[in-house]
Design an enzyme around this catalytic site. Structure first.
Site, PDB file in Angstrom:
ATOM      1  N   LYS A  89     -22.958  65.753 -10.688  1.00  0.00           N
ATOM      2  CA  LYS A  89     -21.563  66.180 -10.735  1.00  0.00           C
ATOM      3  C   LYS A  89     -20.578  65.036 -10.508  1.00  0.00           C
ATOM      4  O   LYS A  89     -19.385  65.175 -10.816  1.00  0.00           O
ATOM      5  CB  LYS A  89     -21.325  67.291  -9.708  1.00  0.00           C
ATOM      6  CG  LYS A  89     -22.148  68.559  -9.934  1.00  0.00           C
ATOM      7  CD  LYS A  89     -21.698  69.309 -11.176  1.00  0.00           C
ATOM      8  CE  LYS A  89     -22.364  70.677 -11.259  1.00  0.00           C
ATOM      9  NZ  LYS A  89     -21.907  71.473 -12.399  1.00  0.00           N
ATOM     10  N   ASP A  90     -21.055  63.926  -9.965  1.00  0.00           N
ATOM     11  CA  ASP A  90     -20.158  62.768  -9.794  1.00  0.00           C
ATOM     12  C   ASP A  90     -19.548  62.360 -11.126  1.00  0.00           C
ATOM     13  O   ASP A  90     -18.389  61.946 -11.199  1.00  0.00           O
ATOM     14  CB  ASP A  90     -20.938  61.571  -9.234  1.00  0.00           C
ATOM     15  CG  ASP A  90     -21.347  61.755  -7.787  1.00  0.00           C
ATOM     16  OD1 ASP A  90     -21.018  62.800  -7.202  1.00  0.00           O
ATOM     17  OD2 ASP A  90     -21.989  60.845  -7.237  1.00  0.00           O
TER      18      ASP A  90
END
Length: 452
Positions: free
Chosen positions: A44-45
């Site tokens: 998700k970064d």
């Protein structure tokens, strides 16, 4: 010198790692895109930073602003890292289904975390979707990222995840397997890979209780498909705008239990400490193994790190409470023995009689019963020490050499719990069956049970 200017420059370029033991019976090579190597320990970064960059470019996020998002934890972590670097504040709304570790980590990097109930409809004012939308209206100079419908989500994977996988496999990838949640990872990655080779199969892994699989198969949003599930990070009770179902070839559902058990297997057998969704991803692949051929090259997405689930799928008690572990119990040990009769003595019998019973039945521990109930015990080791110092004690009664009574537990107590009750000074445990009869389990019974 190779010095990164800030933590955000370390996002991406995560390794592709071959799986060896879990997939040994599959006909082809299977590799995991292990995205917990990102600084926020999840894939998700990638999209968190992209959503912020796009919002800044479009003027929706201004200096000193507040980032608001509904998150299961991982997106929040990526957003929080970016906020630290760029000088924003964060308010994250999550559900009470998510692990405590996720909320604690978000707080550790400076975010405010609001926990909402899981089992409410998306449009319910208490849902984390609704609360995030309301806060975005109430908090001045704020931006609601809305990872579900924000197309910067899938754009991040089109620009990074897809190209990385294509390059790492020299363009030989034949299958991409990925759990389906917001739709960003699987859709964005699939869009890039399909442009390179339309024949690449994209398999989405879903959970029972999510409506995505039926929607993919029928085009119908059926709320009757929706029911509570334990799996984290994937599955939905609505269809996010990030989805483009035309680039997905198949949806496969897995159970909460199978995903959790598989995650634990991957950690133990491959040494890759992954989160819940990665276990479900591999479980889904194993359910589809008959579709694979020798020359295939399968890439599975491992979204996040197992450290966020140590209180859940990596906690034996949590797993046992949900029936996710096939745990052996006191009852299983008793039912597996040939001789089930409990050998006992009374306080009035002689030590010699007790020793003879131990020899006859090849046992080391005997409960001493008084009026049908355990009063105390005698053991081979205890009797040996007493007889060695005083041989004449064999003619005395058992009550003169009695030791403390064995602990009494429930008949369905797990073997792991029994092991903690048996010590150097206490060699057995007692339990009553459904009829009220007592049974005994010793350390040797436990050893034999665990060795099977």
């Amino acid at each position: 010198m190779d010095i990164k200017q800030n933590i955000l420059e370390t996002i991406g370029n995560t390794p592709l790692i071959k799986l060896n033991k879990i997939t040994k019976d599959l006909p082809c090579l299977v590799a995991a895109k292990v995205d917990y190597f990102n600084p926020g320990n999840s894939i998700k970064d990638r999209m968190a930073v992209k959503m912020i960059e796009v919002a800044e470019k479009e003027g929706k996020l201004k200096p000193g602003g507040t980032i608001i998002e509904g998150t299961s934890g991982n997106t929040g972590m990526g957003l929080a890292l970016a906020a630290c670097v760029k000088g924003y504040k964060c308010i994250f709304v999550t559900t009470d289904k998510q692990s405590k570790e996720k909320a604690d980590i978000l707080k550790a990097v400076g975010a405010e975390v609001i926990v909402c109930p899981t089992n409410v409809a998306p449009e319910d004012p208490q849902s984390y979707y609704s609360v995030a939308k309301r806060l975005a209206k109430e908090v001045p100079n704020s931006f609601h990222c809305n990872q579900y419908d924000n197309l910067a989500n899938r754009l991040a994977h089109y620009e990074s995840t897809g190209p990385e996988i294509w390059k790492q496999t020299d363009g030989k990838i034949t299958h991409l397997v990925c759990t389906a949640g917001t739709g960003g990872t699987i859709t964005g990655t699939a869009m890039y890979l399909k442009e390179k080779n339309p024949d690449i199969q994209i398999w989405a892994i879903d959970v029972y209780g999510s409506l995505l699989t039926k929607y993919f198969n029928t085009g119908v949003i059926d709320m009757n498909e929706v029911h509570p599930y334990i799996s984290e990070g994937f599955g939905e009770d609505f269809v996010p705008l990030n989805y483009d179902m035309s680039v997905i070839d198949h949806f496969e559902q897995v159970t909460d239990k199978d995903g959790a058990v598989m995650a634990r297997r991957i950690a133990k057998e491959e040494g890759i400490f992954i989160g819940y969704s990665a276990g479900s991803c591999i479980q889904g692949l194993m359910q589809l193994k008959d579709r694979l051929k020798k020359d295939d090259l399968v890439v599975c997405i491992f979204h996040d790190h197992g450290s966020r689930y140590v209180g859940k799928i990596y906690n034996d008690q949590w797993m046992m409470e949900r029936g996710f572990l096939d745990v052996k119990t006191f009852k299983d040990i008793v039912n597996g023995r040939i001789h089930k009769r409990l050998v006992t003595v009374t306080p009035q019998q002689t030590v010699a009689e007790a020793v003879e019973l131990m020899r006859k039945y090849d046992i080391e521990q005997i409960p001493v019963m008084q009026d049908g109930e355990p009063a105390c015990s005698v053991s081979e080791n205890g009797l040996f020490l007493k007889l060695f110092s005083n041989p004449d004690i064999k003619n005395k009664t058992v009550e003169t050499v009695m030791e403390p009574s064995f602990p009494i537990v429930a008949f369905d107590t797990p073997v792991e719990r029994l092991g903690s009750l048996i010590t150097k000074d206490n060699g057995a445990v007692l339990a009553r069956d459904e009829k009220g009869d007592y049974h005994i389990v010793t350390k040797y019974d436990i050893i034999q049970s665990l060795a099977k």
